[in-house]
Design a protein around this motif. Structure first.
Motif, mmCIF file in Angstrom:
data_model
loop_
_atom_site.group_PDB
_atom_site.id
_atom_site.type_symbol
_atom_site.label_atom_id
_atom_site.label_comp_id
_atom_site.label_asym_id
_atom_site.label_seq_id
_atom_site.Cartn_x
_atom_site.Cartn_y
_atom_site.Cartn_z
ATOM 1 N N GLY A 111 103.909 0.821 60.852
ATOM 2 C CA GLY A 111 102.879 1.097 59.859
ATOM 3 C C GLY A 111 103.320 1.020 58.417
ATOM 4 N N VAL A 112 104.356 0.225 58.125
ATOM 5 C CA VAL A 112 104.839 0.058 56.755
ATOM 6 C C VAL A 112 104.582 -1.376 56.306
ATOM 7 C CG1 VAL A 112 106.839 0.142 55.215
ATOM 8 C CG2 VAL A 112 106.627 1.798 57.082
ATOM 9 N N GLU A 113 103.913 -1.542 55.170
ATOM 10 C CA GLU A 113 103.695 -2.861 54.577
ATOM 11 C C GLU A 113 104.597 -2.989 53.359
ATOM 12 O OE1 GLU A 113 99.626 -3.620 53.742
ATOM 13 O OE2 GLU A 113 98.996 -3.541 55.848
ATOM 14 N N ALA A 114 105.584 -3.873 53.448
ATOM 15 C CA ALA A 114 106.576 -4.024 52.389
ATOM 16 C C ALA A 114 106.381 -5.339 51.644
ATOM 17 C CB ALA A 114 107.986 -3.954 52.967
ATOM 18 N N THR A 115 106.431 -5.269 50.323
ATOM 19 C CA THR A 115 106.394 -6.445 49.468
ATOM 20 C C THR A 115 107.794 -6.675 48.913
ATOM 21 O OG1 THR A 115 104.112 -5.987 48.820
ATOM 22 C CG2 THR A 115 105.372 -7.483 47.412
ATOM 23 N N ALA A 142 115.683 -9.035 53.756
ATOM 24 C CA ALA A 142 114.530 -8.202 53.385
ATOM 25 C C ALA A 142 113.296 -8.593 54.183
ATOM 26 C CB ALA A 142 114.268 -8.335 51.888
ATOM 27 N N ARG A 143 113.115 -9.884 54.439
ATOM 28 C CA ARG A 143 111.955 -10.326 55.233
ATOM 29 C C ARG A 143 112.042 -9.803 56.667
ATOM 30 N NH1 ARG A 143 112.120 -15.041 51.874
ATOM 31 N NH2 ARG A 143 113.714 -16.029 53.174
ATOM 32 N N VAL A 144 113.237 -9.821 57.232
ATOM 33 C CA VAL A 144 113.411 -9.291 58.594
ATOM 34 C C VAL A 144 113.077 -7.799 58.629
ATOM 35 C CG1 VAL A 144 115.108 -8.797 60.400
ATOM 36 C CG2 VAL A 144 115.124 -11.021 59.245
ATOM 37 N N ILE A 145 113.541 -7.064 57.618
ATOM 38 C CA ILE A 145 113.251 -5.630 57.549
ATOM 39 C C ILE A 145 111.749 -5.403 57.428
ATOM 40 C CG2 ILE A 145 113.526 -3.550 56.135
ATOM 41 C CD1 ILE A 145 116.300 -4.661 55.372
ATOM 42 N N THR A 156 107.723 -1.425 47.978
ATOM 43 C CA THR A 156 108.361 -2.652 47.503
ATOM 44 C C THR A 156 109.850 -2.630 47.819
ATOM 45 O OG1 THR A 156 106.771 -2.888 45.695
ATOM 46 C CG2 THR A 156 108.851 -4.070 45.477
ATOM 47 N N ILE A 157 110.356 -3.737 48.343
ATOM 48 C CA ILE A 157 111.791 -3.916 48.552
ATOM 49 C C ILE A 157 112.300 -4.833 47.444
ATOM 50 C CG2 ILE A 157 113.610 -4.728 50.094
ATOM 51 C CD1 ILE A 157 111.739 -4.311 52.432
ATOM 52 N N ARG A 158 113.192 -4.349 46.621
ATOM 53 C CA ARG A 158 113.744 -5.144 45.525
ATOM 54 C C ARG A 158 115.108 -5.677 45.937
ATOM 55 N NH1 ARG A 158 110.470 -4.200 41.053
ATOM 56 N NH2 ARG A 158 111.787 -5.737 39.997
ATOM 57 N N VAL A 159 115.334 -6.968 45.709
ATOM 58 C CA VAL A 159 116.622 -7.589 46.024
ATOM 59 C C VAL A 159 117.045 -8.472 44.865
ATOM 60 C CG1 VAL A 159 116.231 -7.567 48.514
ATOM 61 C CG2 VAL A 159 115.531 -9.557 47.187
ATOM 62 N N GLY A 160 118.342 -8.679 44.740
ATOM 63 C CA GLY A 160 118.871 -9.631 43.780
ATOM 64 C C GLY A 160 119.018 -10.990 44.429
ATOM 65 N N THR A 161 119.427 -11.965 43.643
ATOM 66 C CA THR A 161 119.633 -13.299 44.187
ATOM 67 C C THR A 161 120.945 -13.329 44.969
ATOM 68 O OG1 THR A 161 120.628 -13.872 42.044
ATOM 69 C CG2 THR A 161 118.334 -14.460 42.380
#
Length: 213
Positions: A84-88, A73-76, A60-65
């Motif tokens: 082979g990494v699935e990030a939410t 984060a979407r680009v990453i 999981t990638i956590r971001v603030g507003t």
């Protein structure tokens, strides 16, 4: 963001991924039973996926507003798919986001940033000292790193201090508690008739110092 992630693929050579089942002591007797001759059940869909290739690393990638944080984060996440990494991506208001990081909350990867308030590399490096519990979000702990910063903080020899800070930065790069992404840039259109304007890292310009000729 801080954290170095390595995805290790599972074995893909046919036959190597599945463990060899131990034979029962009375395997001949079992083989003669009618039940043993029945066809094995078909593999489930999940098992078929496992046999098809390596499992992805899920995190999981956590971001603030804020402007561009989710987009970054979407680009990453899109780039990590190729290894082979699935990030939410999880977004929460900035006060809650930074409180989680400050208070040692659980997270895989989190977005953060720092703006130096003085033109000295020690300002940025000090953020990741082991005793900086307020801003050392990844809880990085390296005694050699702390010692180098302690020496640089009191060293009056410019060249030696530069070497100490460079060694600290090299340790940080090797341990990779953070993943540097980008640097902030501020653009200002300033009239040549304006006086009192001075560039600074915080991009703060009190109007009491400004005048138009």
């Amino acid at each position: 963001m801080t954290y170095s992630i390595t995805a290790k693929p599972s074995v893909t050579v046919p036959g190597d991924a599945a463990p060899v089942a131990e034979k029962p002591a009375n395997d001949k007797a079992v083989a003669d039973q009618p039940e043993a001759k029945a066809a094995a059940p078909a593999a489930t869909e999940e098992e078929a996926k496992d046999e098809a290739g390596p499992k992805p690393l899920r995190l999981t990638i956590r971001v603030g507003t804020g402007l561009g944080h989710e987009e970054t984060a979407r680009v990453i996440a899109d780039q990590w798919k190729t290894i082979g990494v699935e990030a939410t991506i999880v977004t929460e208001p900035n006060p809650a986001h930074f409180a989680r990081l400050r208070d040692g909350g659980d997270f895989d990867v989190a977005r953060t940033g720092w703006i130096a308030d003085e033109a000295d590399p020690i300002d940025l490096l000090t953020v990741l000292r082991s005793d900086n519990v307020r801003f050392n979000y990844p809880r990085y702990n390296n005694r050699d790193y702390d010692k180098l910063l302690d020496q640089a903080a009191v060293d009056m020899d410019v060249e030696r201090r530069k070497q100490e800070l460079g060694a600290a930065a090299a340790l940080l790069a090797a341990d990779a508690p953070i993943i540097p992404l980008l640097g902030y840039v501020s653009l200002s259109l300033v009239s040549p008739t304006l006086t009192g304007w001075s560039d600074n890292p915080l991009n703060v310009h009190p109007t009491r110092f400004l005048a138009v000729n």
